[in-house]
Scaffold this motif. Structure first.
Motif, PDB file in Angstrom:
ATOM      1  N   LEU A   1      -0.270  18.236  12.192  1.00  0.00           N
ATOM      2  CA  LEU A   1       0.672  17.384  11.475  1.00  0.00           C
ATOM      3  C   LEU A   1       1.652  16.822  12.492  1.00  0.00           C
ATOM      4  N   LEU A   2       1.633  15.498  12.677  1.00  0.00           N
ATOM      5  CA  LEU A   2       2.470  14.857  13.686  1.00  0.00           C
ATOM      6  C   LEU A   2       3.833  14.457  13.145  1.00  0.00           C
ATOM      7  N   GLN A   3       3.856  13.894  11.942  1.00  0.00           N
ATOM      8  CA  GLN A   3       5.115  13.432  11.362  1.00  0.00           C
ATOM      9  C   GLN A   3       5.120  13.697   9.862  1.00  0.00           C
TER      10      GLN A   3
ATOM     11  N   HIS B   1     -12.775  18.433   8.220  1.00  0.00           N
ATOM     12  CA  HIS B   1     -11.515  19.178   8.083  1.00  0.00           C
ATOM     13  C   HIS B   1     -10.848  18.835   6.762  1.00  0.00           C
ATOM     14  N   SER B   2     -10.115  19.793   6.232  1.00  0.00           N
ATOM     15  CA  SER B   2      -9.306  19.580   5.028  1.00  0.00           C
ATOM     16  C   SER B   2      -7.840  19.776   5.378  1.00  0.00           C
ATOM     17  N   TYR B   3      -7.014  18.801   5.040  1.00  0.00           N
ATOM     18  CA  TYR B   3      -5.568  18.879   5.265  1.00  0.00           C
ATOM     19  C   TYR B   3      -4.917  19.250   3.934  1.00  0.00           C
ATOM     20  N   CYS B   4      -4.220  20.376   3.933  1.00  0.00           N
ATOM     21  CA  CYS B   4      -3.738  20.942   2.662  1.00  0.00           C
ATOM     22  C   CYS B   4      -2.219  21.027   2.576  1.00  0.00           C
TER      23      CYS B   4
ATOM     24  N   GLY C   1      -7.490   4.664  15.080  1.00  0.00           N
ATOM     25  CA  GLY C   1      -8.495   5.611  14.601  1.00  0.00           C
ATOM     26  C   GLY C   1      -8.201   7.052  14.948  1.00  0.00           C
ATOM     27  N   THR C   2      -7.088   7.322  15.645  1.00  0.00           N
ATOM     28  CA  THR C   2      -6.782   8.684  16.075  1.00  0.00           C
ATOM     29  C   THR C   2      -5.918   9.447  15.078  1.00  0.00           C
ATOM     30  N   CYS C   3      -5.307   8.746  14.144  1.00  0.00           N
ATOM     31  CA  CYS C   3      -4.402   9.382  13.178  1.00  0.00           C
ATOM     32  C   CYS C   3      -4.699   8.883  11.767  1.00  0.00           C
ATOM     33  N   ILE C   4      -4.242   9.662  10.794  1.00  0.00           N
ATOM     34  CA  ILE C   4      -4.283   9.240   9.396  1.00  0.00           C
ATOM     35  C   ILE C   4      -2.903   9.458   8.786  1.00  0.00           C
ATOM     36  N   ALA C   5      -2.587   8.646   7.808  1.00  0.00           N
ATOM     37  CA  ALA C   5      -1.339   8.817   7.051  1.00  0.00           C
ATOM     38  C   ALA C   5      -1.693   8.936   5.585  1.00  0.00           C
TER      39      ALA C   5
ATOM     40  N   THR D   1       6.350  12.402  -0.438  1.00  0.00           N
ATOM     41  CA  THR D   1       6.288  12.454   1.018  1.00  0.00           C
ATOM     42  C   THR D   1       5.166  11.596   1.585  1.00  0.00           C
ATOM     43  N   VAL D   2       5.306  11.316   2.873  1.00  0.00           N
ATOM     44  CA  VAL D   2       4.242  10.705   3.672  1.00  0.00           C
ATOM     45  C   VAL D   2       4.027  11.599   4.878  1.00  0.00           C
ATOM     46  N   LYS D   3       2.776  11.916   5.169  1.00  0.00           N
ATOM     47  CA  LYS D   3       2.454  12.793   6.294  1.00  0.00           C
ATOM     48  C   LYS D   3       1.462  12.095   7.211  1.00  0.00           C
ATOM     49  N   VAL D   4       1.633  12.328   8.505  1.00  0.00           N
ATOM     50  CA  VAL D   4       0.747  11.738   9.509  1.00  0.00           C
ATOM     51  C   VAL D   4       0.114  12.855  10.321  1.00  0.00           C
TER      52      VAL D   4
END
Length: 457
Positions: A221-223, A181-184, A199-203, A210-213
């Motif tokens: 996108l969680l946060q 997957h690509s997060y854009c 291991g379930t999330c990335i930041a 910004t910081v995205k989780v």
């Protein structure tokens, strides 16, 4: 001047020895050693035991951009602008082996949890995986279209995540070597990325401040945090997974409570951009580096107490003078990170009740763009309270003026915002469950149709 409290982060030690900006830091597994790399091309290994001499390793021909201890602590990897990766034995001899395959600056190096392999990222737009003990290049991942700033293994070693100047974060399957997957969502270069300890999330951190989780299972996108006033250069998860710390070019470190979605602390210590930050393996300490050539070691403290109770007590910023002569300021912040949604703002602007009228006066200027984007033009641009939003950074040079807000109103506002946050999280969970239910129902219907087709003569 307020004294620091027992549960506040505190500056434990500082190390000076680099002759240029510090670019990277990492603790050994037993927290006895701390490695740092610098634009001065030197790798330093500092001993946490007082009065111990540091090791200075030379071998790279240009700036060192990244360091990482192996899970055992017996090896130390570094990457450099000289296009090489070196694996060091972190003792007084400082022997190293060079790995060559990249054709441009190596920006990131990270060992897999089993220590048998490591992953690198480079300005040559590739991510490469290597065998540690065989000293062999294994394979490349090559779908980024600009410099790759960072690459990390997942805790189980099955996935790799990478961050790039092409404004994307990519998730890779190690065994198939395919991009999952690509997060854009980032609006600028992505400077750093890491996996949550579960291991379930990335930041990911970006040049867009910004910081995205994200959840790596649903890719949602969680946060989204927009708390810094300049580029975010690095981040690190606390081993518990409950906290995240960030380092920014605005010279601050910020500690976030991920469970509450809350900014806990803003730390002012570095003179100039804070370039890197990392928790120790136990979370008891974290280290930061900056363009001021300093490495600072902080004691966490905050992970040992209940912050729900701490935030109920209003205290001024804790101020202490470090042994370097720099002023270190720890700013406590009980503000929930999530900005009000446009629909919520519209409700507040339209509702004539006295409570909403008082709330309208307390919404900071940072919400105004959302009002205008929602098609609403308030009659008067009301000023935000001093010391809120980005202006929190000004406490280092200017004391905050007290805001005259009734205590009952403050408590009510905090409760309302907290409930809205809980409501948002609940809706998100319900959406996920509904999606799973729909998938199951669809599968049942398809199975039923198959059974009927087989049963029909």
């Amino acid at each position: 001047m307020a004294a620091p409290c027992a549960e506040d982060p505190s500056l434990e030690r500082h190390f000076k020895g680099h002759r240029d900006a510090v670019t990277c830091v990492d603790f050994s597994i037993n927290t006895k050693q701390l490695a740092s790399g610098s634009m001065d091309s030197c790798l330093m290994v500092w001993h946490m035991k007082p009065q111990s001499r540091a090791y200075r390793f030379t071998g790279h021909k240009d700036a060192i951009t990244c360091v990482n201890f192996s899970p055992s602590g017996h090896l130390l990897a570094s990457g450099s602008r000289d296009k090489t990766v070196r694996i060091w034995v972190p003792n007084v001899k400082g022997e190293s082996t060079a790995f060559r395959a990249h054709t441009a600056t190596v920006r990131s190096v990270h060992f897999c949890s089993d220590g048998q392999s490591f992953v690198t990222a480079s300005d040559d737009k590739t991510v490469k995986v290597w065998a540690t003990h065989r000293q062999k290049f294994l394979f490349s991942l090559s779908q980024h279209i600009n410099w790759v700033r960072c690459a990390k293994f997942s805790p189980d070693g099955r996935l790799i995540v990478s961050a790039s100047d092409d404004k994307t974060v990519k998730l890779w399957d190690r065994s198939s070597r395919e991009c999952v997957h690509s997060y854009c969502e980032h609006g600028g270069f992505v400077t750093y990325v890491d996996f949550h300890p579960s291991g379930t999330c990335i930041a990911a951190a970006g040049m867009d401040n910004t910081v995205k989780v994200w959840d790596v299972r649903t890719h949602r996108l969680l946060q989204h945090y927009h708390l810094h006033s300049a580029a975010v250069n690095g981040l690190s998860f606390h081993p518990s997974g409950n906290y995240l710390i960030t380092a920014s070019s605005d010279s601050t470190l910020k500690i976030l409570d991920l469970m509450e979605g809350r900014l806990l602390y803003t730390l002012h210590g570095h003179q100039g951009p804070a370039t890197t930050v990392a928790f120790s393996r136990t979370g008891e300490y974290f280290a930061s580096g900056g363009s001021d050539e300093q490495v600072m070691v902080w004691k966490s403290n905050f992970d040992t107490i209940d912050h729900g109770e701490v935030m109920k007590v209003s205290r001024p910023p804790a101020t202490l003078a470090s042994s370097t002569g720099n002023l270190v300021i720890v700013v406590r912040d009980s503000e929930v990170f999530r900005p009000l949604q446009a629909s919520e703002l519209c409700f507040l602007m339209a509702d004539p009740s006295p409570l909403c009228s008082q709330m309208r006066e307390q919404i900071s200027l940072r919400e105004m763009p959302q009002l205008r984007s929602a098609g609403m033009q308030p009659e008067v641009d009301f000023p935000g309270p001093p010391g809120r939003g980005r202006s929190v950074e000004s406490v280092q040079s200017q004391p905050q003026e007290p805001v005259s807000v009734p205590q009952t109103l403050t408590s009510t506002l905090e409760h309302i915002v907290g409930q809205l946050d809980v409501l948002t999280q609940t809706v998100s969970i319900l959406e996920q469950r509904l999606t799973l239910t729909e998938d199951k129902l669809k599968q049942c219907l398809e199975n039923q149709q198959l059974i009927m087709q087989r049963a029909t003569p």
